[in-house]
Write an enzyme that holds these catalytic residues in place. Structure first.
Site, PDB file in Angstrom:
ATOM      1  N   LYS A  92       0.845  -1.183   0.000  1.00 27.31           N
ATOM      2  CA  LYS A  92       0.000   0.000   0.000  1.00 27.31           C
ATOM      3  C   LYS A  92       0.892   1.248   0.000  1.00 27.31           C
ATOM      4  O   LYS A  92       1.968   1.255   0.600  1.00 27.31           O
ATOM      5  CB  LYS A  92      -0.910   0.002   1.229  1.00 27.31           C
ATOM      6  CG  LYS A  92      -2.019   1.047   1.155  1.00 27.31           C
ATOM      7  CD  LYS A  92      -3.011   0.921   2.294  1.00 27.31           C
ATOM      8  CE  LYS A  92      -4.154   1.909   2.122  1.00 27.31           C
ATOM      9  NZ  LYS A  92      -5.127   1.834   3.232  1.00 27.31           N
ATOM     10  N   CYS A 190      -3.955   8.299  -7.665  1.00 23.86           N
ATOM     11  CA  CYS A 190      -5.069   8.190  -6.724  1.00 23.86           C
ATOM     12  C   CYS A 190      -6.014   9.372  -6.945  1.00 23.86           C
ATOM     13  O   CYS A 190      -5.596  10.522  -6.835  1.00 23.86           O
ATOM     14  CB  CYS A 190      -4.563   8.175  -5.285  1.00 23.86           C
ATOM     15  SG  CYS A 190      -5.895   8.015  -4.071  1.00 23.86           S
ATOM     16  N   LYS A 228       2.358   4.805 -12.042  1.00 22.75           N
ATOM     17  CA  LYS A 228       0.968   4.351 -12.080  1.00 22.75           C
ATOM     18  C   LYS A 228       0.083   5.464 -12.619  1.00 22.75           C
ATOM     19  O   LYS A 228       0.026   6.556 -12.065  1.00 22.75           O
ATOM     20  CB  LYS A 228       0.510   3.913 -10.696  1.00 22.75           C
ATOM     21  CG  LYS A 228      -0.823   3.172 -10.694  1.00 22.75           C
ATOM     22  CD  LYS A 228      -1.117   2.572  -9.330  1.00 22.75           C
ATOM     23  CE  LYS A 228      -2.378   1.737  -9.329  1.00 22.75           C
ATOM     24  NZ  LYS A 228      -2.637   1.138  -7.995  1.00 22.75           N
TER      25      LYS A 228
END
Length: 426
Positions: A92, A190, A228
């Protein structure tokens, strides 16, 4: 199932990366089964497809990777993932100051198929408003180190995120690398990752900012770096191109899609509901799979045409619950396939099912290795204009084939006159 031996084969900025990247495309180490008549004869070693992959110098027994999120939130769950046989684990996301991270609960909401979202319907969508790790960095680093000591031949990847501060990024990279992790995935994606601090998707959506931050990161990192990507952008190839051009060895796509899961029509409050209120969050699970495939296809085509697809890697993410889901990502150019929500719904043992189903797909098509079919479907994507041209040409060809006789053997006595007429031009 493939062997669980992992070997770390290279370091960032080492010449060995090109060699290992090229080795991904080498011919299979064994011959395919010989066909005799309608039967296939093969030895036991040839019958089982090889799921192992070598990605940026990192050897994995299969392409299935735990995606960054709750399934990689602490030592206990990451150890479980290694024991079950996952190809790699991405922890995480961590940052320097976990004190800034305060989660709420409930923080998940589910979308079900069926009338009015019936509680008995299949779960097809999942929203989260969860932030990055709320555990002290020192604790996470200690657990990274413990995992690498206990599983030295396994691949552990740190996911990191920081504010717009070069010194902070450099400190975070230095500290995670000291634990012995094998690679770093940068969370530029995110959708609710404190954008006011230029974190998460706030960086991934701004190519100029992304280029600058990638420059800091890649100047410091000594292990492979994956960027990402956020799907909350018009053209996902733009940030992917910037990340690779700025020194990243790979990209991961996609992170979750900004969403509002729904409104409770009894209470008129949004879900997930926290003290009567909510906030938009990240959408994942089966329903995002087609969107993820489109984004990965775009990146795969761009990497193939502009980066020659040799020293770089692509990790596909989005709605993977079956081996066939993974096969689709690989057919679009992915080297690895990440699973996060799928583990939250089905548990860590899911990897065994994924491996078995992917092998079944490979056997069906007589593929002996992942490289046999990686990117094989990219060639079948084109423009709408080209589709029109191809169909018009096909129609004309079919009409031409139907008109007249194709060979002297086609003449018949009963239809001789009509057959003659069919070949007259005026």
């Amino acid at each position: 199932m493939a062997s669980l031996n992992f070997t770390r084969l290279g370091h960032k900025n080492s010449n060995s990366f090109a060699e290992f990247a090229l080795s991904r495309h080498a011919p299979p180490s064994f011959t395919r089964p010989t066909r005799v008549g309608f039967k296939v004869f093969a030895s036991d070693s040839q019958a089982e497809p090889d799921l192992s992959v070598c990605v940026n110098g990192l050897q994995m027994p299969n392409p299935f990777v735990i995606g960054s999120g709750p399934p990689g939130t602490n030592y206990t769950v990451m150890k479980r993932a290694f024991d079950e046989g996952w190809g790699a684990v991405i922890a995480k996301t961590v940052s320097l100051d976990a004190a800034k991270v305060i989660n709420v609960t409930p923080r998940y909401a589910r979308l079900r198929a069926g009338a009015n979202g019936s509680a008995k319907g299949q779960i097809i969508g999942w929203e989260n408003i969860e932030l990055i790790s709320d555990r002290p960095l020192e604790t996470m680093l200690k657990e990274f180190k413990q995992l690498k000591e206990e599983y030295p031949d396994r691949i552990l990847i740190a996911s990191i995120m920081e504010e717009y501060d070069k010194a902070a990024w450099e400190e975070l990279i230095d500290r995670v690398e000291q634990t012995g992790i094998d690679a770093i995935e940068i969370n530029f994606s995110c959708p609710h990752g404190m954008p006011e601090r230029k974190m998460g998707a706030a960086v991934g959506q701004d190519c100029a900012l992304l280029e600058e931050v990638c420059g800091w990161i890649n100047a410091k990192a000594t292990v492979p770096v994956w960027a990402k990507m956020t799907p909350n952008i018009t053209d996902i190839t733009q940030p992917a191109r910037v990340a690779l051009s700025s020194g990243c060895e790979g990209v991961s796509a996609i992170n979750t899609i900004m969403s509002v899961m729904g409104i409770n029509l009894d209470t008129l409050r949004p879900e997930p509901c926290v003290e009567g209120y909510s906030t938009p969050g990240g959408y994942s699970c089966k329903a995002v799979h087609p969107i993820a495939l489109a984004k990965v296809m775009s990146i795969g085509k761009m990497m193939k045409s502009e980066f020659n697809d040799k020293e770089y890697s692509l990790s596909g993410i989005g709605g993977v619950e079956k081996g066939d889901d993974a096969a689709e990502f690989i057919l679009l150019g992915a080297d690895t396939v990440q699973v996060c929500t799928g583990v939250m719904m089905h548990g860590y043992g899911l990897v065994k099912q994924l491996c078995a189903e992917l092998k079944d797909f490979m056997k069906k098509h007589n593929f002996s290795s992942i490289n046999d079919f990686r990117g094989a479907s990219l060639q079948y994507f084109t423009t709408h204009t080209d589709l029109v041209r191809r169909q018009q040409e096909a129609i004309q060809k079919r009409k031409a084939v139907r008109k007249g006789l194709q060979s002297d053997k086609d003449w018949t006595g009963d239809g001789f006159v009509k057959e003659t007429e069919s070949m007259v031009s005026n």
